[in-house]
Scaffold this motif. Structure first.
Motif, PDB file in Angstrom:
ATOM      1  N   GLU A 112       0.821  -1.214   0.000  1.00 53.79           N
ATOM      2  CA  GLU A 112       0.000   0.000   0.000  1.00 53.79           C
ATOM      3  C   GLU A 112       0.855   1.264   0.000  1.00 53.79           C
ATOM      4  N   GLN A 113       2.158   1.098  -0.142  1.00 52.54           N
ATOM      5  CA  GLN A 113       3.068   2.241  -0.117  1.00 52.54           C
ATOM      6  C   GLN A 113       3.226   2.847  -1.507  1.00 52.54           C
ATOM      7  N   LYS A 114       3.427   4.165  -1.525  1.00 49.78           N
ATOM      8  CA  LYS A 114       3.584   4.874  -2.792  1.00 49.78           C
ATOM      9  C   LYS A 114       4.522   6.055  -2.567  1.00 49.78           C
ATOM     10  N   TYR A 115       5.563   6.146  -3.398  1.00 52.90           N
ATOM     11  CA  TYR A 115       6.547   7.219  -3.262  1.00 52.90           C
ATOM     12  C   TYR A 115       6.748   7.913  -4.600  1.00 52.90           C
ATOM     13  N   SER A 116       6.701   9.234  -4.578  1.00 57.41           N
ATOM     14  CA  SER A 116       6.992   9.997  -5.789  1.00 57.41           C
ATOM     15  C   SER A 116       8.505  10.004  -6.023  1.00 57.41           C
ATOM     16  N   TYR A 117       8.927  10.473  -7.192  1.00 56.47           N
ATOM     17  CA  TYR A 117      10.357  10.564  -7.465  1.00 56.47           C
ATOM     18  C   TYR A 117      11.046  11.480  -6.453  1.00 56.47           C
ATOM     19  N   THR A 118      10.394  12.563  -6.100  1.00 52.04           N
ATOM     20  CA  THR A 118      10.980  13.474  -5.121  1.00 52.04           C
ATOM     21  C   THR A 118      11.085  12.815  -3.755  1.00 52.04           C
ATOM     22  N   GLU A 119      10.026  12.115  -3.331  1.00 57.39           N
ATOM     23  CA  GLU A 119      10.029  11.479  -2.009  1.00 57.39           C
ATOM     24  C   GLU A 119      11.081  10.380  -1.909  1.00 57.39           C
ATOM     25  N   LEU A 120      11.173   9.555  -2.932  1.00 55.58           N
ATOM     26  CA  LEU A 120      12.165   8.483  -2.900  1.00 55.58           C
ATOM     27  C   LEU A 120      13.579   9.062  -2.940  1.00 55.58           C
ATOM     28  N   ASN A 121      13.778  10.105  -3.718  1.00 55.78           N
ATOM     29  CA  ASN A 121      15.086  10.747  -3.812  1.00 55.78           C
ATOM     30  C   ASN A 121      15.502  11.344  -2.468  1.00 55.78           C
ATOM     31  N   TYR A 160      23.267  -2.226  10.969  1.00 60.26           N
ATOM     32  CA  TYR A 160      22.102  -1.340  10.885  1.00 60.26           C
ATOM     33  C   TYR A 160      20.859  -2.160  10.554  1.00 60.26           C
ATOM     34  N   TRP A 161      19.703  -1.608  10.869  1.00 58.43           N
ATOM     35  CA  TRP A 161      18.464  -2.401  10.866  1.00 58.43           C
ATOM     36  C   TRP A 161      17.288  -1.571  10.381  1.00 58.43           C
ATOM     37  N   PHE A 162      16.430  -2.210   9.585  1.00 58.60           N
ATOM     38  CA  PHE A 162      15.139  -1.642   9.190  1.00 58.60           C
ATOM     39  C   PHE A 162      14.041  -2.543   9.718  1.00 58.60           C
ATOM     40  N   ALA A 163      13.055  -1.981  10.384  1.00 53.73           N
ATOM     41  CA  ALA A 163      11.882  -2.754  10.799  1.00 53.73           C
ATOM     42  C   ALA A 163      11.166  -3.270   9.552  1.00 53.73           C
ATOM     43  N   ASP A 164      10.456  -4.368   9.702  1.00 52.61           N
ATOM     44  CA  ASP A 164       9.716  -4.943   8.579  1.00 52.61           C
ATOM     45  C   ASP A 164       8.332  -4.295   8.530  1.00 52.61           C
ATOM     46  N   GLN A 165       8.311  -3.029   8.177  1.00 47.55           N
ATOM     47  CA  GLN A 165       7.082  -2.249   8.115  1.00 47.55           C
ATOM     48  C   GLN A 165       7.371  -0.975   7.330  1.00 47.55           C
ATOM     49  N   GLN A 166       6.402  -0.094   7.222  1.00 44.45           N
ATOM     50  CA  GLN A 166       6.596   1.156   6.484  1.00 44.45           C
ATOM     51  C   GLN A 166       7.377   2.134   7.364  1.00 44.45           C
ATOM     52  N   THR A 167       8.683   2.069   7.267  1.00 44.73           N
ATOM     53  CA  THR A 167       9.542   2.769   8.220  1.00 44.73           C
ATOM     54  C   THR A 167       9.536   4.280   8.041  1.00 44.73           C
ATOM     55  N   ARG A 168       9.062   4.799   6.910  1.00 44.28           N
ATOM     56  CA  ARG A 168       8.963   6.261   6.759  1.00 44.28           C
ATOM     57  C   ARG A 168       7.874   6.816   7.658  1.00 44.28           C
ATOM     58  N   GLN A 169       6.922   5.967   8.019  1.00 38.95           N
ATOM     59  CA  GLN A 169       5.858   6.411   8.924  1.00 38.95           C
ATOM     60  C   GLN A 169       6.133   6.003  10.368  1.00 38.95           C
ATOM     61  N   ASP A 170       6.704   4.810  10.538  1.00 41.52           N
ATOM     62  CA  ASP A 170       6.976   4.302  11.883  1.00 41.52           C
ATOM     63  C   ASP A 170       8.299   3.542  11.850  1.00 41.52           C
ATOM     64  N   ALA A 171       9.332   4.127  12.441  1.00 39.10           N
ATOM     65  CA  ALA A 171      10.678   3.538  12.394  1.00 39.10           C
ATOM     66  C   ALA A 171      10.791   2.268  13.213  1.00 39.10           C
ATOM     67  N   GLY A 172       9.905   2.069  14.197  1.00 41.31           N
ATOM     68  CA  GLY A 172       9.963   0.875  15.031  1.00 41.31           C
ATOM     69  C   GLY A 172      11.094   0.931  16.042  1.00 41.31           C
ATOM     70  N   GLU A 173      11.128  -0.067  16.918  1.00 39.57           N
ATOM     71  CA  GLU A 173      12.161  -0.153  17.947  1.00 39.57           C
ATOM     72  C   GLU A 173      13.144  -1.254  17.583  1.00 39.57           C
ATOM     73  N   GLU A 174      14.396  -0.860  17.462  1.00 42.88           N
ATOM     74  CA  GLU A 174      15.420  -1.796  16.992  1.00 42.88           C
ATOM     75  C   GLU A 174      15.795  -2.811  18.074  1.00 42.88           C
ATOM     76  N   PRO A 175      16.234  -4.005  17.664  1.00 46.97           N
ATOM     77  CA  PRO A 175      16.740  -4.987  18.629  1.00 46.97           C
ATOM     78  C   PRO A 175      18.110  -4.548  19.152  1.00 46.97           C
ATOM     79  N   LYS A 176      18.564  -5.199  20.200  1.00 47.91           N
ATOM     80  CA  LYS A 176      19.874  -4.871  20.760  1.00 47.91           C
ATOM     81  C   LYS A 176      20.960  -5.120  19.731  1.00 47.91           C
ATOM     82  N   GLN A 177      22.008  -4.332  19.810  1.00 51.71           N
ATOM     83  CA  GLN A 177      23.196  -4.451  18.962  1.00 51.71           C
ATOM     84  C   GLN A 177      22.951  -4.050  17.507  1.00 51.71           C
TER      85      GLN A 177
END
Length: 613
Positions: A68-77, A171-188
């Motif tokens: 359900e995510q959508k990014y314009s060229y400007t947003e992705l850039n 480094y870590w990315f949550a498995d979700q829409q991280t531009r809206q909710d970065a989530g809480e990273e695991p230790k290390q």
């Protein structure tokens, strides 16, 4: 591949008939070729610059679609710029390597673009890898950091202590829409989505200092020594794909390319995406291919083009016919491996007008593309190549009395080799020894050099070819190249197996070759029911799904030649047929957790395509 029909051979009149349709594309193709060839290795070039130009052409247009995510060229850039500035602040510099282990989703695209902007090489690790293979792939390229998606963290955590990366550089990315909710990273782990918020969204100046000769990706390919090889994919090679495949596809701002291929491979990451960027179009991605969801997703994203490999096309053709088959605006597709026996049927059923079949390899210097839209061909190549006679029994090219190779005649099959020139260089592998073994010298005259593709192709005329088969110790299954030695090593690790020989065998109505292992057991051991379960579990835990042997052949002794080479040709010929051997034959059926003996009923089901491998 079956022998070509007479109609597959291309004549001058056939080419002439296609010229009017090709003429419409010529201005776009000419522009693309000028960008692909009119440059030097030290000229600023590559993915990042091309993307920034697309942003200027279509700033508000859609660049990326995922679920359900959508990014314009400007947003992705701007997202990519923030990631880039963070790593610049960390002291990462051009030429450094960062391993990226994220499944097909928005974060993978943004991260890859970000690293390209600052000249950092993204090592696109196969997300199916685990254990020893994953450790090898990461350590091979000496990364300064690792970026992990939560969906791949378990595999990384299992081998983390074996990785040659500083512990504070995970480094870590949550498995979700991280531009809206970065989530809480695991230790290390450092939460990349959270960390980048404080950084600039402006284009980094470093992008203009990234030249064609600079590395863009490491893409992994199966090697004959067992473990994956990391192939350097330069910005110059990306520009070549962008200028050729990208502009031949001829997309525009209203087009959407739907891609379910893994973006750690060049077909998805390079070929499909460069076509999108060339047209300032939208890239719609799915995490993994799904037959049942394919055309529904196409409708959802309003796709007009799709990326493919042969296996994907077969799965779609195998599915029951549906009203959705033509309820879409897809008319173009780009990829490789379309089987001749379904080519025309696929076009008719799904309303496809243009199949831009191509041939290229991550490490090679020769490429073909089906610019004239003929059926059953990898297309036309503008780069210097030859197709030479090859002796499969002796496993070497045929040479004449002067020691020179011999070109095949039109309609004949031979080994494809690409001439190494300053316009078509061989970028090569990280392993210098592998580079040496891939180059042929004094092919037609003293001093010339050619890249050995290891592929057999058929010359069908007018610089067009048909792909026939692969040579050497790799085979292709489920759209992936499988290293026989890698699988042999894993099989031999099983406690009761002393030796394994792995090869590919053809299953009726499937693409490529399924893995089969001829195994010998340790002295005074046998395989019981428990072993049949344990072996399947062991192979699945250490190998990607496509590399797990589908068949096993239990031998008392493995036959070798006088030079101690395995006699794979005989094993391939006998395959999994009980009437050709008295050895015990086992199969891992689809969705099964154990090997079982091949019975007459199972063999009949295989031959009548009752299983979907």
């Amino acid at each position: 591949m079956s022998q070509p029909q007479h109609s597959d051979l291309i004549r001058l009149v056939d080419v002439a008939k296609r010229l009017p349709k090709l003429a419409v594309k010529l201005p776009n193709i000419a522009m693309g070729l000028s960008q692909a060839y009119l440059r030097t290795p030290k000229t600023p070039a590559g993915l990042a610059l091309a993307f920034e130009r697309a942003v200027k052409r279509n700033p508000k247009g859609t660049a990326l679609l995922f679920e359900e995510q959508k990014y314009s060229y400007t947003e992705l850039n701007e997202w990519a710029n923030q990631i880039a500035h963070l790593y610049l602040d960390q002291g990462v510099k051009k030429g450094d390597v960062i391993a990226v282990i994220i499944e097909n989703r928005s974060e993978l695209v943004a991260t890859t673009l970000a690293l390209a902007k600052i000249g950092v090489i993204a090592a696109l690790v196969n997300t199916s890898q685990t254990g020893k293979v994953l450790t090898h792939s990461v350590n091979l390229v000496k990364p300064v950091a690792v970026i992990v998606g939560e969906e791949c963290r378990k595999a990384v955590d299992t081998v983390r202590d074996s990785l040659s990366v500083a512990q504070d550089q995970f480094y870590w990315f949550a498995d979700q829409q991280t531009r809206q909710d970065a989530g809480e990273e695991p230790k290390q782990y450092t939460n990349l989505a959270k960390k980048i918020k404080e950084y600039s969204k402006d284009n980094p100046n470093e992008t203009h200092h990234v030249a064609g000769q600079d590395g863009l990706f490491y893409i992994y390919t199966s090697g004959t020594t067992g473990l994956p090889k990391a192939v350097i994919f330069s910005n110059s090679r990306w520009m070549l794909a962008y200028g050729t495949y990208g502009h031949v596809l001829n997309l525009n701002k209203d087009d959407v390319m739907y891609v379910t291929l893994p973006l750690y491979h060049a077909t998805g990451m390079v070929v499909c995406w460069c076509g999108v960027i060339a047209g300032s179009s939208a890239l719609a991605i799915r995490r993994k291919f799904s037959t049942s969801c394919f055309w529904t997703d196409v409708q959802k994203h309003n796709a007009s083009a799709i990326g493919y490999v042969g296996e994907l096309c077969r799965y779609l053709m195998d599915a029951p016919e549906s009203p959705n088959d033509r309820k879409h605006r897809v008319t173009k597709m780009i990829g490789n491996g379309m089987r001749p026996n379904i080519w025309d049927g696929f076009k008719q059923r799904f309303g496809i007008e243009e199949v831009l079949e191509l041939y290229a390899s991550s490490e090679g210097n020769v490429g073909f593309s089906n610019v004239f839209n003929f059926n059953n061909t990898v297309g036309f190549s503008p780069v210097p190549f030859s197709i030479i006679q090859y002796d499969k029994e002796k496993d070497q090219p045929v040479r004449d009395s002067k020691g020179h190779c011999i070109k095949v005649k039109k309609g004949e099959t031979g080994l494809l080799i690409g001439k190494i020139t300053h316009r078509s260089p061989f970028d090569g592998y990280t392993d210098p020894e592998k580079n040496k073994s891939s180059i042929m010298h004094d092919v037609f005259k003293k001093g010339d050099s050619y890249f050995n593709t290891g592929d057999l192709v058929r010359d069908i005329g007018f610089r067009h070819a048909q792909f026939v088969d692969r040579l050497g110790d790799t085979f292709r299954w489920k759209g992936e190249n499988v290293s026989t030695t890698e699988v042999e090593n894993i099989c031999s690790d099983y406690e009761k197996i002393s030796e394994a020989v792995v090869y590919g065998v053809e299953i009726p109505n499937t693409n490529g070759r399924a893995g089969m292992a001829a195994i010998t057991l340790k002295e005074n051991t046998t395989l019981d029911d428990e072993d049949l379960v344990k072996m399947a579990a062991a192979f699945k835990s250490e190998l990607p799904p496509y590399a797990v042997p589908v068949f096993l052949r239990v031998q008392e002794k493995i036959e070798t030649t006088g030079t101690f080479k395995y006699q794979k040709s005989k094993l391939k010929e006998e395959a999994f047929y009980p009437d050709k051997t008295s050895d015990r034959l086992l199969i891992l059926l689809p969705n099964s957790d154990r090997y079982c003996d091949i019975t007459p009923e199972i063999l009949s089901n295989i031959e009548h395509y009752k299983y979907r491998f």
